[in-house]
Design a protein around this motif. Sequence first.
Motif, PDB file in Angstrom:
ATOM      1  N   ASP A  74       0.831  -1.206   0.000  1.00 39.73           N
ATOM      2  CA  ASP A  74       0.000   0.000   0.000  1.00 39.73           C
ATOM      3  C   ASP A  74       0.867   1.259   0.000  1.00 39.73           C
ATOM      4  O   ASP A  74       0.566   2.244  -0.674  1.00 39.73           O
ATOM      5  CB  ASP A  74      -0.929   0.012   1.210  1.00 39.73           C
ATOM      6  CG  ASP A  74      -2.041  -1.020   1.098  1.00 39.73           C
ATOM      7  OD1 ASP A  74      -2.383  -1.377  -0.047  1.00 39.73           O
ATOM      8  OD2 ASP A  74      -2.549  -1.484   2.133  1.00 39.73           O
ATOM      9  N   GLU A  75       1.942   1.217   0.785  1.00 38.82           N
ATOM     10  CA  GLU A  75       2.856   2.362   0.852  1.00 38.82           C
ATOM     11  C   GLU A  75       3.541   2.568  -0.489  1.00 38.82           C
ATOM     12  O   GLU A  75       3.703   3.699  -0.966  1.00 38.82           O
ATOM     13  CB  GLU A  75       3.899   2.116   1.947  1.00 38.82           C
ATOM     14  CG  GLU A  75       4.598   3.368   2.445  1.00 38.82           C
ATOM     15  CD  GLU A  75       3.666   4.314   3.185  1.00 38.82           C
ATOM     16  OE1 GLU A  75       3.461   5.431   2.658  1.00 38.82           O
ATOM     17  OE2 GLU A  75       3.139   3.947   4.240  1.00 38.82           O
ATOM     18  N   TYR A 109       2.372   1.746  -3.388  1.00 37.02           N
ATOM     19  CA  TYR A 109       1.380   2.272  -4.327  1.00 37.02           C
ATOM     20  C   TYR A 109       1.121   3.756  -4.073  1.00 37.02           C
ATOM     21  O   TYR A 109       0.949   4.540  -5.010  1.00 37.02           O
ATOM     22  CB  TYR A 109       0.081   1.467  -4.197  1.00 37.02           C
ATOM     23  CG  TYR A 109      -0.956   1.839  -5.222  1.00 37.02           C
ATOM     24  CD1 TYR A 109      -0.806   1.465  -6.552  1.00 37.02           C
ATOM     25  CD2 TYR A 109      -2.079   2.583  -4.879  1.00 37.02           C
ATOM     26  CE1 TYR A 109      -1.753   1.812  -7.507  1.00 37.02           C
ATOM     27  CE2 TYR A 109      -3.020   2.933  -5.820  1.00 37.02           C
ATOM     28  CZ  TYR A 109      -2.854   2.536  -7.138  1.00 37.02           C
ATOM     29  OH  TYR A 109      -3.783   2.897  -8.079  1.00 37.02           O
ATOM     30  N   ARG A 110       1.095   4.151  -2.794  1.00 34.78           N
ATOM     31  CA  ARG A 110       0.904   5.574  -2.453  1.00 34.78           C
ATOM     32  C   ARG A 110       2.026   6.426  -3.038  1.00 34.78           C
ATOM     33  O   ARG A 110       1.785   7.494  -3.606  1.00 34.78           O
ATOM     34  CB  ARG A 110       0.865   5.739  -0.933  1.00 34.78           C
ATOM     35  CG  ARG A 110       0.716   7.196  -0.471  1.00 34.78           C
ATOM     36  CD  ARG A 110       0.813   7.304   1.037  1.00 34.78           C
ATOM     37  NE  ARG A 110       2.144   7.051   1.534  1.00 34.78           N
ATOM     38  CZ  ARG A 110       3.109   7.971   1.578  1.00 34.78           C
ATOM     39  NH1 ARG A 110       2.887   9.196   1.116  1.00 34.78           N
ATOM     40  NH2 ARG A 110       4.292   7.670   2.064  1.00 34.78           N
ATOM     41  N   LEU A 144       0.641  -6.509  -5.866  1.00 32.81           N
ATOM     42  CA  LEU A 144      -0.781  -6.170  -5.776  1.00 32.81           C
ATOM     43  C   LEU A 144      -1.654  -7.374  -6.115  1.00 32.81           C
ATOM     44  O   LEU A 144      -2.685  -7.615  -5.474  1.00 32.81           O
ATOM     45  CB  LEU A 144      -1.098  -4.995  -6.705  1.00 32.81           C
ATOM     46  CG  LEU A 144      -0.539  -3.630  -6.296  1.00 32.81           C
ATOM     47  CD1 LEU A 144      -0.723  -2.615  -7.423  1.00 32.81           C
ATOM     48  CD2 LEU A 144      -1.208  -3.122  -5.020  1.00 32.81           C
ATOM     49  N   LYS A 201      -5.207  -7.075  -4.275  1.00 32.63           N
ATOM     50  CA  LYS A 201      -5.615  -5.662  -4.351  1.00 32.63           C
ATOM     51  C   LYS A 201      -5.810  -5.297  -5.823  1.00 32.63           C
ATOM     52  O   LYS A 201      -5.042  -4.540  -6.419  1.00 32.63           O
ATOM     53  CB  LYS A 201      -4.561  -4.789  -3.674  1.00 32.63           C
ATOM     54  CG  LYS A 201      -4.468  -5.093  -2.179  1.00 32.63           C
ATOM     55  CD  LYS A 201      -3.298  -4.430  -1.504  1.00 32.63           C
ATOM     56  CE  LYS A 201      -3.289  -4.783  -0.015  1.00 32.63           C
ATOM     57  NZ  LYS A 201      -2.104  -4.266   0.684  1.00 32.63           N
ATOM     58  N   LYS A 204      -6.593  -1.548  -7.125  1.00 34.24           N
ATOM     59  CA  LYS A 204      -5.391  -0.718  -7.251  1.00 34.24           C
ATOM     60  C   LYS A 204      -4.588  -1.139  -8.474  1.00 34.24           C
ATOM     61  O   LYS A 204      -4.034  -0.301  -9.189  1.00 34.24           O
ATOM     62  CB  LYS A 204      -4.543  -0.829  -5.984  1.00 34.24           C
ATOM     63  CG  LYS A 204      -5.161  -0.150  -4.781  1.00 34.24           C
ATOM     64  CD  LYS A 204      -4.263  -0.239  -3.552  1.00 34.24           C
ATOM     65  CE  LYS A 204      -4.894   0.516  -2.387  1.00 34.24           C
ATOM     66  NZ  LYS A 204      -4.064   0.443  -1.160  1.00 34.24           N
TER      67      LYS A 204
END
Length: 909
Positions: free
Chosen positions: A469-470, A472-473, A497, A502, A505
């Motif tokens: 997630d980080e 991707y951010r 992912l 996910k 995303k």
Amino acid sequence: MLLLQRVARVESKTKSGIFVSSFKDIFNEALVSASTCPNLHSVSSVAGISGNGNRDIPIFFPWMSTKIATSLTAAADADGMITKEVALSFKEWFKSGSNPLYDQIFQILREARDDQQMPYRSSAADLALSRLDLRLNESFVLDVLRFGSKDVLSCLKFFDWAGRQRGFFHTRATFNAILKILSKAKLMTLMFDFLESYVQQRIYHKSCFYNTLVMGYAVVGKPVFALHLFGKMRFQGLDLDPFAYHTLLNSLIEENCFDAVHVIIKQISSRGFVNEITHYLMLKNFCKQSHLDEAETFLRDLVDSGKGLNGRMLGFLVGALCQSGNFERAWKLVEEFRGLELVSMEHVYGVWLTELIRAGKLESALQFLYSRKSDENYIPDVFRYNMLIHRLLRENQLQEVFDLLKEMMEEHISPDKVTMNAAMCFLCKAGMVEVALDLYNSRLDFGLSPNSMAYNYLINTLCGDGSTDEAYRILKNSKDEGYFPGEKTFSVLARALCQEGKLDKMKELVIFALERNFMPSHSTYDKFISALCRARRVEDGYLIHSELNRINVVAMERTYFVLIDGFNKSRRGDIAARLLIEMQEKGHNPSRKLFRAVICCLNEMENMEKQFFNLLELQLSRQEPSNEVYNNFIYGAAHAKKPELAREVYQMMLRNGIRPNLSSDILLLKCYLRSERISDALNFLNNLYQTRTIGRKISNVMVVGLCKANKADLALDFLRHMRVKGAIPSIECYEELVKHFCQNGRYDLVVYLIDDLDKVGRPITSFLGNTLLYSSLKTQNLYEAWVNSRMGQVETSKNSMLGLLIGAFSGRIGVSQSIKNLEEAIAKCFPLDIYTYNLLLRRLSPNDMEQAFELFDRLCEKGYVPNRWTYDILVHGLFKQGRTLEAKRLLEVMRRKGFSLTECTEAFI
């Protein structure tokens, strides 16, 4: 107490040195703390953690990063502040190299909307810059241009704005600087528009303007244009000044216009403009033509004549020698002039260091650097440090990278953006991604602009660390800076992912890539589409596939398989059929099994026959009719249990003048047998007798098919007929008949078939042997049939051994020998497999669990992989003996491997 002492010690330092001391202390104590962690000892013995001299960090390896990071995290838990203080040390150092005013100037220039007619001018930027009340002079303008040299358009905006401010006039140096920035970016059209605008402004004296224009063309690598303007000047009675002459001369040398070089040198000499720059360019001219002997002679003549000589001239010759592979000769020259003390050696050392790095001689570069620092207090500039750090990073020499970063801190060398990015890459590779992430989040505080390499390292490391997630951010935040990951990084993030499910995303990421015509590897899209199909989002997968088609990307064959399988499971045979045709149009060759799957799916839809024949017509229209095309559809109809369709396709072949081959006949015959249309199969076989010789293959198909259709007696008649004709049935015929007769308790026929198998000289397969032993465990009838059949017969040694095994497994013959001997006896009759070992375990369990576990260990040592039934037999035996605790432990192991108990064992416990 250790932490308090350290904090007190750090706070006692002067402000300028606080982050250097803190940085070193933190790593020293992190290593000490980590070494006390119980989980680190095995790691440190493998990694070779050391502290050589001034080296205060473990020797990190890429594959060690996670382990070292874990150790540092453990130390951080004990200490409470390690990660935070490491990040603080870097932040303080980064701030020393930033200039908030320059950052503010370029932020204004980037955010301002451009004028449509003049892309390098903006009224909003003009107003914002004027409010800063800048004191413009040549030095300040040059510093600003140097600071933002990679942001070409912003530099051009600033240059234009500065030239229009009252009291400031651009100099040759500032013009030269902006022209170099434009030339490096290869923005020739913009460069010419820029020069054109200055022509129209008529700000400059004609001679000054022509000087600037000639320099402009020279700097951007257009010496022919510059010569043309020079000729125009001379025709008008104008001439270049010394600076412009030398700029033109340098351009001619760079572009290998060696004939014109001699002409310009004569012009410079005749006007008395010869100086050190002229000598430097003449030396450069020799080197560019690979006349290195002449260049060295020219240099020595300058020394002998007492003319001006500088380190740049010696450095250029040293660089040329190195680039030609003459490192030894170059080094002798360096040593010689160092001894003569005629020139400053700092630039020469920089060139020598640069060439060693470019040649990959990193050990020599480090040795030279530390020796010169020790002997002459030589400190390279930030460019050389950056270059060496990047090469060491590429070679994973992280200990040396740390030493250099620490040295830069100690020497108060202000880091530039390249250094900052290299430091982030180092932290990622060293397993300290938390620190790198902290620096990234604080990037605006010190003007850090991560480059592609830093982004790639950060995203890759975060994915490997499980922080998808980080990662991707960061990718989403970086889009505004014009960054998009390389193919490898894109694939790493995409895979992470997909693995974590996910998919939304991932979908955003793919759409973002497609919008930019970015083409990651086919395997990346394949993984994503496969993940979507596994998640039963086959429509989304098809949407991505359609987008790829739109931009003419040919999907992999596997991608088509996954999509077709997804639509088959969704009972959308119409789309599956469409994809089947499409994959052929894209050059892929679908297998017969794929045709079967699509046809079976069509069978579950309305108007199945219509869709079936539409698909066949499409196939026939795409290629010349052949047996292969028709056979694919007969095969599919057979598995869909549609013998009428299969027969119709067979008849179409005949009507279209294509003679069915043996494969066609076998496929149709199997279709009748699979649908249990026995009379149709026999009629078809009778028709074949009239058109072709019925060989062994068709007979084998009949025997096997009749067995599977529960017509074993008829199958046995066919086998006997084959034997009478002298044909030898396939081993599959014997296997199917033996299995059927064992299931139905007709053991006299089982024995008959085993004897016949021996007569034709075929070996007993694992399947046959396991079937006999399994039947023996269930009943003694097989052994009785075996004994009855042997009366009055002479038995072969192999059959005799097989009879003993049947007796032993049925309990009619006592086995006093070890199970290992029984295992060897089986091996003499047929090859063992995991099913055989399961039968042996059944034979032992639950009466002798110790021998059962010995057998389990032995089968694992031999490379056999235990399956569900292996564990189930052992668990059942343990429960039956009342060894509940052991049974439950083994049951946990079984469940971790994804196995469940059989209904029999589940009911027992």
